[in-house]
Write a protein that holds these residues in place. Structure first.
Motif, PDB file in Angstrom:
ATOM      1  N   ILE A  70      54.061  31.185 129.700  1.00  0.00           N
ATOM      2  CA  ILE A  70      54.655  30.624 128.488  1.00  0.00           C
ATOM      3  C   ILE A  70      55.742  31.543 127.953  1.00  0.00           C
ATOM      4  O   ILE A  70      55.765  32.739 128.217  1.00  0.00           O
ATOM      5  N   VAL A  71      56.642  30.928 127.198  1.00  0.00           N
ATOM      6  CA  VAL A  71      57.674  31.639 126.445  1.00  0.00           C
ATOM      7  C   VAL A  71      57.336  31.462 124.971  1.00  0.00           C
ATOM      8  O   VAL A  71      57.072  30.345 124.522  1.00  0.00           O
ATOM      9  N   VAL A  72      57.317  32.550 124.223  1.00  0.00           N
ATOM     10  CA  VAL A  72      56.940  32.527 122.814  1.00  0.00           C
ATOM     11  C   VAL A  72      58.100  33.057 121.982  1.00  0.00           C
ATOM     12  O   VAL A  72      58.791  33.991 122.401  1.00  0.00           O
ATOM     13  N   GLY A  73      58.314  32.482 120.791  1.00  0.00           N
ATOM     14  CA  GLY A  73      59.371  32.999 119.929  1.00  0.00           C
ATOM     15  C   GLY A  73      59.866  31.964 118.943  1.00  0.00           C
ATOM     16  O   GLY A  73      59.154  31.007 118.610  1.00  0.00           O
ATOM     17  N   SER A  74      61.114  32.127 118.500  1.00  0.00           N
ATOM     18  CA  SER A  74      61.740  31.231 117.536  1.00  0.00           C
ATOM     19  C   SER A  74      62.728  30.326 118.265  1.00  0.00           C
ATOM     20  O   SER A  74      62.765  30.285 119.496  1.00  0.00           O
ATOM     21  N   SER A  75      63.579  29.629 117.503  1.00  0.00           N
ATOM     22  CA  SER A  75      64.541  28.714 118.131  1.00  0.00           C
ATOM     23  C   SER A  75      65.543  29.443 119.014  1.00  0.00           C
ATOM     24  O   SER A  75      66.102  28.856 119.947  1.00  0.00           O
ATOM     25  N   GLU A 106      52.860  32.105 113.143  1.00  0.00           N
ATOM     26  CA  GLU A 106      52.909  30.824 113.845  1.00  0.00           C
ATOM     27  C   GLU A 106      53.073  31.039 115.352  1.00  0.00           C
ATOM     28  O   GLU A 106      52.400  30.381 116.163  1.00  0.00           O
ATOM     29  N   ALA A 107      53.967  31.946 115.733  1.00  0.00           N
ATOM     30  CA  ALA A 107      54.184  32.225 117.152  1.00  0.00           C
ATOM     31  C   ALA A 107      52.896  32.720 117.808  1.00  0.00           C
ATOM     32  O   ALA A 107      52.543  32.296 118.913  1.00  0.00           O
ATOM     33  N   LYS A 108      52.186  33.588 117.101  1.00  0.00           N
ATOM     34  CA  LYS A 108      50.932  34.132 117.634  1.00  0.00           C
ATOM     35  C   LYS A 108      49.879  33.037 117.797  1.00  0.00           C
ATOM     36  O   LYS A 108      49.148  32.990 118.785  1.00  0.00           O
ATOM     37  N   ARG A 109      49.798  32.111 116.832  1.00  0.00           N
ATOM     38  CA  ARG A 109      48.800  31.053 116.897  1.00  0.00           C
ATOM     39  C   ARG A 109      49.101  30.074 118.032  1.00  0.00           C
ATOM     40  O   ARG A 109      48.170  29.517 118.637  1.00  0.00           O
ATOM     41  N   TYR A 110      50.365  29.866 118.343  1.00  0.00           N
ATOM     42  CA  TYR A 110      50.678  28.993 119.484  1.00  0.00           C
ATOM     43  C   TYR A 110      50.381  29.697 120.808  1.00  0.00           C
ATOM     44  O   TYR A 110      50.008  29.045 121.792  1.00  0.00           O
ATOM     45  N   PHE A 111      50.535  30.998 120.821  1.00  0.00           N
ATOM     46  CA  PHE A 111      50.069  31.755 121.989  1.00  0.00           C
ATOM     47  C   PHE A 111      48.558  31.579 122.142  1.00  0.00           C
ATOM     48  O   PHE A 111      48.057  31.331 123.248  1.00  0.00           O
ATOM     49  N   ASP A 112      47.805  31.725 121.029  1.00  0.00           N
ATOM     50  CA  ASP A 112      46.348  31.535 121.061  1.00  0.00           C
ATOM     51  C   ASP A 112      45.992  30.147 121.583  1.00  0.00           C
ATOM     52  O   ASP A 112      45.031  29.985 122.346  1.00  0.00           O
ATOM     53  N   HIS A 113      46.759  29.157 121.157  1.00  0.00           N
ATOM     54  CA  HIS A 113      46.526  27.771 121.572  1.00  0.00           C
ATOM     55  C   HIS A 113      46.645  27.633 123.084  1.00  0.00           C
ATOM     56  O   HIS A 113      45.776  27.043 123.746  1.00  0.00           O
ATOM     57  N   ALA A 114      47.706  28.198 123.641  1.00  0.00           N
ATOM     58  CA  ALA A 114      47.915  28.113 125.090  1.00  0.00           C
ATOM     59  C   ALA A 114      46.804  28.824 125.850  1.00  0.00           C
ATOM     60  O   ALA A 114      46.314  28.327 126.873  1.00  0.00           O
ATOM     61  N   LEU A 115      46.379  29.976 125.356  1.00  0.00           N
ATOM     62  CA  LEU A 115      45.328  30.743 126.025  1.00  0.00           C
ATOM     63  C   LEU A 115      43.988  30.031 125.942  1.00  0.00           C
ATOM     64  O   LEU A 115      43.213  30.020 126.914  1.00  0.00           O
ATOM     65  N   LEU A 148      45.345  23.210 116.411  1.00  0.00           N
ATOM     66  CA  LEU A 148      45.463  24.199 117.481  1.00  0.00           C
ATOM     67  C   LEU A 148      44.130  24.457 118.172  1.00  0.00           C
ATOM     68  O   LEU A 148      43.060  24.281 117.599  1.00  0.00           O
ATOM     69  N   GLU A 149      44.230  24.908 119.431  1.00  0.00           N
ATOM     70  CA  GLU A 149      43.088  25.244 120.284  1.00  0.00           C
ATOM     71  C   GLU A 149      42.191  24.031 120.537  1.00  0.00           C
ATOM     72  O   GLU A 149      40.985  24.165 120.736  1.00  0.00           O
ATOM     73  N   LYS A 150      42.796  22.853 120.526  1.00  0.00           N
ATOM     74  CA  LYS A 150      42.099  21.612 120.860  1.00  0.00           C
ATOM     75  C   LYS A 150      42.887  20.896 121.941  1.00  0.00           C
ATOM     76  O   LYS A 150      44.118  20.910 121.945  1.00  0.00           O
ATOM     77  N   ASP A 151      42.174  20.227 122.856  1.00  0.00           N
ATOM     78  CA  ASP A 151      42.850  19.534 123.948  1.00  0.00           C
ATOM     79  C   ASP A 151      43.008  18.041 123.659  1.00  0.00           C
ATOM     80  O   ASP A 151      43.159  17.235 124.562  1.00  0.00           O
ATOM     81  N   GLN A 240      50.768  42.809 112.026  1.00  0.00           N
ATOM     82  CA  GLN A 240      49.399  42.762 112.537  1.00  0.00           C
ATOM     83  C   GLN A 240      49.225  41.595 113.503  1.00  0.00           C
ATOM     84  O   GLN A 240      48.573  41.737 114.545  1.00  0.00           O
ATOM     85  N   ALA A 241      49.815  40.436 113.173  1.00  0.00           N
ATOM     86  CA  ALA A 241      49.741  39.283 114.073  1.00  0.00           C
ATOM     87  C   ALA A 241      50.390  39.605 115.421  1.00  0.00           C
ATOM     88  O   ALA A 241      49.867  39.244 116.485  1.00  0.00           O
ATOM     89  N   PHE A 242      51.532  40.285 115.377  1.00  0.00           N
ATOM     90  CA  PHE A 242      52.209  40.707 116.606  1.00  0.00           C
ATOM     91  C   PHE A 242      51.327  41.669 117.399  1.00  0.00           C
ATOM     92  O   PHE A 242      51.185  41.531 118.623  1.00  0.00           O
ATOM     93  N   SER A 243      50.713  42.623 116.708  1.00  0.00           N
ATOM     94  CA  SER A 243      49.826  43.588 117.362  1.00  0.00           C
ATOM     95  C   SER A 243      48.638  42.878 118.027  1.00  0.00           C
ATOM     96  O   SER A 243      48.248  43.217 119.148  1.00  0.00           O
ATOM     97  N   GLU A 244      48.092  41.882 117.346  1.00  0.00           N
ATOM     98  CA  GLU A 244      46.950  41.138 117.892  1.00  0.00           C
ATOM     99  C   GLU A 244      47.364  40.340 119.131  1.00  0.00           C
ATOM    100  O   GLU A 244      46.586  40.218 120.083  1.00  0.00           O
TER     101      GLU A 244
END
Length: 383
Positions: A70-75, A106-115, A148-151, A240-244
């Motif tokens: 995945i690619v994570v970030g802004s526009s 938000e970026a971190k939570r979408y990463f969590d979603h993909a994982l 998020l985190e639902k299929d 902290q979100a970035f660190s996580e």
């Protein structure tokens, strides 16, 4: 009395059929690209709601695709980083999960979603931007934690998809825009990357050059004419979100590469003119304490491209094109390295951050000396 009852029953039956008709229409046209309906050229190939419901359609796309990269970030990352690039060949499918206007949470939570939907996720390319770490940058109105985190698509989203008047209007817009552009893919490619050319055509009305740069820079909070208003506050929570996110990559053995986006030099000038340069440097120091990064910002041969109506690297001050994104990936993963200009992309760690920031200041001074007209343009926008 019986006629009155008959009228009431007829009214509700009519209402039921009208609601059913609208829901079927919205499901088939699918303006947000989230149902399983077919795509027909000239009818619904350009999904207009995707432009406004990025967080919804990318949530669903990840559930359907379950990417291994995945690619994570802004526009900025959303426009520039291409999942079809060869560096993703060993980790397919790859998907651009960058989110328009996202803050770091938000970026971190979408990463969590993909994982969560694919524990076999093995590669993440993460583009970060200064504005993503601003305390004042709140979650977008269309961000929904519960989806998020639902299929599957949650019930409230289904109601909006099928029955909302807004989505009905987007279905009409989708038909209209598709009939006018029957051979276009629309605002997004299937792999999640934004279509810059279509965006420029529809949103910017094919505008380009100095006037467009001025328009986009005027929207920049750093150039607010009211100096009494606070425009930026570096967020401990977003750090902290970035660190996580980085820690999650380590725990799950995900190959994680982080870079700072290569926006145009006028974007960095707006930070300086807005009095936020010291905070900009502080942010970079905080970031490299968490993880080393590739820094493509600053004043190099790519980012300092002269502003004109036929630019190769940029279409506005904030967003770079795929051609620049390819150079970013080439540099970070050492492929086609002969194509990458010298000085574009610096590996920054805690050990060299001070030297790196000093060199960037020096490069800025030289650029400003050579390009006083562009410095004045940004400064005038502040006034």
């Amino acid at each position: 009395m019986k006629d009155y009852r008959r009228y009431i029953v007829s009214f509700f039956i009519l209402l039921l059929f009208e609601g059913l008709g609208i829901s079927l229409f919205n499901w088939f046209i699918d303006p947000a690209g989230v149902t399983t309906s077919s795509t027909i050229e000239g009818v619904n190939n350009v999904k207009t709601a995707k432009e406004k419901q990025v967080r919804l359609f990318k949530t669903v796309a990840v559930a359907q695709i379950q990417p291994r990269a995945i690619v994570v970030g802004s526009s900025r990352t959303e426009f520039g980083i291409d999942p079809s690039h060869e560096i993703f060949n060993r980790s397919r499918p790859a998907y651009n999960l960058a989110i328009t206007g996202a803050n770091m949470y938000e970026a971190k939570r979408y990463f969590d979603h993909a994982l969560a939907l694919n524990p076999e996720l093995e590669k993440a390319v993460i583009g970060i931007d200064f504005f993503m770490f601003n305390t004042l940058k709140k979650n977008a109105q269309d961000f929904r934690e519960e989806r998020l985190e639902k299929d599957y698509i949650i019930p409230t989203d289904w109601v909006n998809i099928l029955f909302s008047i807004n989505n009905f209007q987007e279905s009409i817009n989708t038909i209209k825009t598709s009939s006018e552009n029957p051979n276009e893919v629309g605002y997004f490619y299937a792999d999640g990357r934004r279509n810059a050319d279509f965006y420029i055509k529809q949103i910017y009305q094919s505008a380009s050059g100095k006037d467009l740069f001025r328009t986009v820079l005027r929207r920049n909070d750093f150039l607010s004419p009211n100096d009494s208003e606070k425009v930026y506050d570096l967020s401990d929570d977003f750090l902290q979100a970035f660190s996580e996110l980085i820690e999650s990559c380590k725990i799950n053995k995900i190959d994680c590469t982080v870079f700072i986006s290569p926006s145009h030099v006028t974007q960095w000038e707006s930070i300086r003119v807005g009095g936020m340069w010291a905070t900009f440097e502080e942010w970079k120091r905080e970031v490299v304490e968490i993880t080393p990064v590739w820094d493509f910002s600053g004043y190099n041969s790519i980012t300092s491209e002269p502003i004109s109506r036929k630019m190769k690297n940029y279409f506005d001050s904030s967003h770079y094109r795929k051609e620049v994104g390819d150079l970013v990936l080439n540099r970070m993963f050492e492929v086609n390295i002969e194509e990458v200009p010298q000085g574009f992309g610096v590996w920054v760690t805690e050990d060299n951050i001070d030297r790196h920031l000093m060199e960037m200041r020096s490069q800025r001074e030289q650029w400003a000396k050579d390009n006083p007209e562009w410095v004045k343009m940004v400064e005038d926008l502040k006034k």
